[in-house]
Motif scaffolding. Sequence first.
Motif, PDB file in Angstrom:
ATOM      1  N   SER A 140      16.127   8.786  -1.411  1.00  0.00           N
ATOM      2  CA  SER A 140      15.828   9.847  -2.445  1.00  0.00           C
ATOM      3  C   SER A 140      14.459   9.782  -3.140  1.00  0.00           C
ATOM      4  O   SER A 140      13.724   8.996  -2.880  1.00  0.00           O
ATOM      5  N   ASN A 141      14.198  10.743  -4.378  1.00  0.00           N
ATOM      6  CA  ASN A 141      12.903  10.760  -5.200  1.00  0.00           C
ATOM      7  C   ASN A 141      12.921   9.897  -6.321  1.00  0.00           C
ATOM      8  O   ASN A 141      11.922   9.796  -6.875  1.00  0.00           O
ATOM      9  N   HIS A 142      13.931   9.086  -6.454  1.00  0.00           N
ATOM     10  CA  HIS A 142      14.009   8.053  -7.446  1.00  0.00           C
ATOM     11  C   HIS A 142      14.059   6.629  -7.204  1.00  0.00           C
ATOM     12  O   HIS A 142      15.318   6.208  -6.790  1.00  0.00           O
ATOM     13  N   SER A 143      12.994   5.960  -7.005  1.00  0.00           N
ATOM     14  CA  SER A 143      13.085   4.492  -6.588  1.00  0.00           C
ATOM     15  C   SER A 143      13.822   3.627  -7.531  1.00  0.00           C
ATOM     16  O   SER A 143      14.592   2.833  -7.107  1.00  0.00           O
ATOM     17  N   GLU A 144      13.737   4.151  -8.856  1.00  0.00           N
ATOM     18  CA  GLU A 144      14.829   3.349  -9.790  1.00  0.00           C
ATOM     19  C   GLU A 144      16.257   3.381  -9.674  1.00  0.00           C
ATOM     20  O   GLU A 144      16.868   2.791 -10.022  1.00  0.00           O
ATOM     21  N   PHE A 145      16.644   4.289  -8.935  1.00  0.00           N
ATOM     22  CA  PHE A 145      18.139   4.666  -8.775  1.00  0.00           C
ATOM     23  C   PHE A 145      18.328   4.061  -7.052  1.00  0.00           C
ATOM     24  O   PHE A 145      19.528   3.268  -7.061  1.00  0.00           O
ATOM     25  N   ASP A 146      17.739   4.440  -6.251  1.00  0.00           N
ATOM     26  CA  ASP A 146      17.875   3.885  -4.881  1.00  0.00           C
ATOM     27  C   ASP A 146      17.554   2.753  -4.502  1.00  0.00           C
ATOM     28  O   ASP A 146      17.775   2.223  -3.234  1.00  0.00           O
ATOM     29  N   GLY A 147      16.475   2.018  -5.287  1.00  0.00           N
ATOM     30  CA  GLY A 147      15.839   0.692  -5.070  1.00  0.00           C
ATOM     31  C   GLY A 147      15.062   0.771  -3.978  1.00  0.00           C
ATOM     32  O   GLY A 147      14.718  -0.130  -3.295  1.00  0.00           O
ATOM     33  N   ALA A 148      14.207   1.978  -3.595  1.00  0.00           N
ATOM     34  CA  ALA A 148      13.337   2.110  -2.442  1.00  0.00           C
ATOM     35  C   ALA A 148      12.282   0.933  -2.462  1.00  0.00           C
ATOM     36  O   ALA A 148      12.022   0.457  -1.466  1.00  0.00           O
ATOM     37  N   TYR A 149      11.881   0.704  -3.799  1.00  0.00           N
ATOM     38  CA  TYR A 149      10.818  -0.350  -3.738  1.00  0.00           C
ATOM     39  C   TYR A 149      11.317  -1.923  -3.236  1.00  0.00           C
ATOM     40  O   TYR A 149      10.615  -2.465  -2.483  1.00  0.00           O
ATOM     41  N   THR A 150      12.267  -2.211  -3.762  1.00  0.00           N
ATOM     42  CA  THR A 150      12.936  -3.465  -3.136  1.00  0.00           C
ATOM     43  C   THR A 150      13.135  -3.251  -1.869  1.00  0.00           C
ATOM     44  O   THR A 150      12.996  -4.399  -1.139  1.00  0.00           O
ATOM     45  N   ARG A 151      14.093  -2.490  -1.501  1.00  0.00           N
ATOM     46  CA  ARG A 151      14.542  -2.166   0.009  1.00  0.00           C
ATOM     47  C   ARG A 151      13.401  -2.512   0.741  1.00  0.00           C
ATOM     48  O   ARG A 151      13.367  -2.980   1.947  1.00  0.00           O
ATOM     49  N   ALA A 152      12.117  -1.725   0.323  1.00  0.00           N
ATOM     50  CA  ALA A 152      11.040  -1.718   1.454  1.00  0.00           C
ATOM     51  C   ALA A 152      10.576  -2.839   1.670  1.00  0.00           C
ATOM     52  O   ALA A 152       9.783  -3.264   2.643  1.00  0.00           O
ATOM     53  N   ARG A 153      10.492  -3.579   0.512  1.00  0.00           N
ATOM     54  CA  ARG A 153       9.824  -4.971   0.439  1.00  0.00           C
ATOM     55  C   ARG A 153      10.489  -6.273   1.122  1.00  0.00           C
ATOM     56  O   ARG A 153      10.053  -7.190   1.547  1.00  0.00           O
ATOM     57  N   LEU A 154      11.909  -5.930   1.248  1.00  0.00           N
ATOM     58  CA  LEU A 154      12.609  -6.730   1.997  1.00  0.00           C
ATOM     59  C   LEU A 154      12.752  -6.518   3.424  1.00  0.00           C
ATOM     60  O   LEU A 154      13.492  -7.384   4.332  1.00  0.00           O
ATOM     61  N   ILE A 155      12.166  -5.409   3.996  1.00  0.00           N
ATOM     62  CA  ILE A 155      12.067  -5.259   5.361  1.00  0.00           C
ATOM     63  C   ILE A 155      11.636  -6.600   6.329  1.00  0.00           C
ATOM     64  O   ILE A 155      12.249  -6.852   7.367  1.00  0.00           O
ATOM     65  N   PRO A 156      10.258  -7.236   6.056  1.00  0.00           N
ATOM     66  CA  PRO A 156      10.182  -8.171   6.638  1.00  0.00           C
ATOM     67  C   PRO A 156      11.043  -9.245   6.499  1.00  0.00           C
ATOM     68  O   PRO A 156      11.257  -9.869   7.746  1.00  0.00           O
ATOM     69  N   ALA A 157      11.481  -9.805   5.444  1.00  0.00           N
ATOM     70  CA  ALA A 157      12.645 -10.820   5.591  1.00  0.00           C
ATOM     71  C   ALA A 157      13.824 -10.326   6.351  1.00  0.00           C
ATOM     72  O   ALA A 157      14.365 -11.141   6.929  1.00  0.00           O
ATOM     73  N   ALA A 158      14.166  -9.113   6.218  1.00  0.00           N
ATOM     74  CA  ALA A 158      15.469  -8.716   6.964  1.00  0.00           C
ATOM     75  C   ALA A 158      15.138  -8.849   8.410  1.00  0.00           C
ATOM     76  O   ALA A 158      16.066  -9.473   9.108  1.00  0.00           O
ATOM     77  N   ARG A 159      13.965  -8.691   8.781  1.00  0.00           N
ATOM     78  CA  ARG A 159      13.490  -8.939  10.346  1.00  0.00           C
ATOM     79  C   ARG A 159      13.578 -10.300  10.706  1.00  0.00           C
ATOM     80  O   ARG A 159      14.162 -10.559  11.614  1.00  0.00           O
TER      81      ARG A 159
END
Length: 331
Positions: free
Chosen positions: A274-293
Motif C-alpha cells: 500500500s502507499n502508507h508504510s505506517e499502516f502496512d508496516g512496509a518499513y519494518t517488513r522490508a528490514r526483516l527480509i534478511p533475518a527471515a531469509r
Amino acid sequence: MRRFLKALCILPSLLLASPAVAQTTASRIDAHIETAKVAAGLDWRNTFVNLCLPATPLPPNFPPPTPAVAPDPAGWYAPPLKVFDNLYWLGTRQHSSWALQTSEGLIIIDTNFHWATDPEIVSGLLTLGLNPRDIKYVLISHAHGDHDQGAATLQSRYGARIVMGAPDWEDTLRRPADAPGGVPRRDISVGRDGMNLTLGDTTVRIVPTPGHTPGTLSYVFPVKNGSATLMAAYSGGTIMRGFGADPARWDEYIASQRRIARAAADANATVMLSNHSEFDGAYTRARLIPAARQLGEDHPFIVGRESVQRYFTVMTECAMAAKLRATAPQR
Ligand SMILES: [Zn+2]
C-alpha cells in the motif's frame, strides 16, 4: 383521512428515532467491526485499528497543508531497501514510494512529499545501484501531497511520464504554480476502465478505485523472488475520514475495494502493498527480509492469496461500519 395521512408522514421519523432502530444500527456497526477484526488477524492489525476504530474529529482543513519547510528528517527518514529482485522500497516511515525495475527502465509508484524526492527517491535509487535517469513512468495512486509532490520534479528532471486518474489530473492542474513540489504537466490520464501499462518485460494492471479521491488508482503487477514470479496487489487510497453523510461516497469506496480485491484474486496476488508504510508496516517488513531469509522463514511481504483478500475485507468492512456511523441515525 387527513389525520391518517399525517400519521403516515411522521411514522418514518418515529421509526428512525426509535431505540430499536438505533440499537440495530449499533449492532450492525459492531458486526462489521468484528468481521474486519477477524479478517485483519495480526497481518493487517494497523490498518484495522486506523480504519475501523472511531477516529478523532478531523481538522476543518483536512488534508492539512504541506509545511513549507521540511520537518526534521529524524521523524520521517528511512533508508531505501530492496524488497524483491525487481522491487525497491524508497519510502519514509509514514509513506511508501516504490521502484519497479523492468527490462526497459524504472516505474516509480507514488512519490511522497516534495522534501523526500531527493533524499528518498533519487539518493535511494543511487544507494541501491539504480539510476534515476532510468525512471520512465511515475504512477500516482492519488493526488494528495503525501503521494504526488515528487511528480513534477521527476517529470522535468528525467522526462518521466506521469500517470494519474483522470479526475485527479483535473485537481492537480488547478493547483497554483507555486504549490509544494510544483505542478506536473498533463500527461497520461487513466479513465474508468483502467489500463495496462507495459514497460519492457513488465505489465502493471491499473485498476481505478475511486473513493479516497475521485481518481484513486490501485495496481496489480509482478514481483520476482529468485526463480519465482509472484503477483502483488497495491492499494492506492486507504483513509476514509472526511467522507461526510453522503452514502454515495461510501458506496463508491466500498465498490472500489471489491473491484481491486477481485482483480487481485483473478491475478492470484499473494503480495500486499500500500502507499502508507505506517499502516502496512512496509518499513519494518522490508528490514526483516534478511533475518527471515537467515531463519528460513517466508518472505515477509509474501502473505498468501487468502491474506491479500483479508486485507480488502478489512477495508470493506471498516468502510461499511464508518458509513453507518456517518449516515444512519444513532443515539
Ligand atoms: Zn490521500
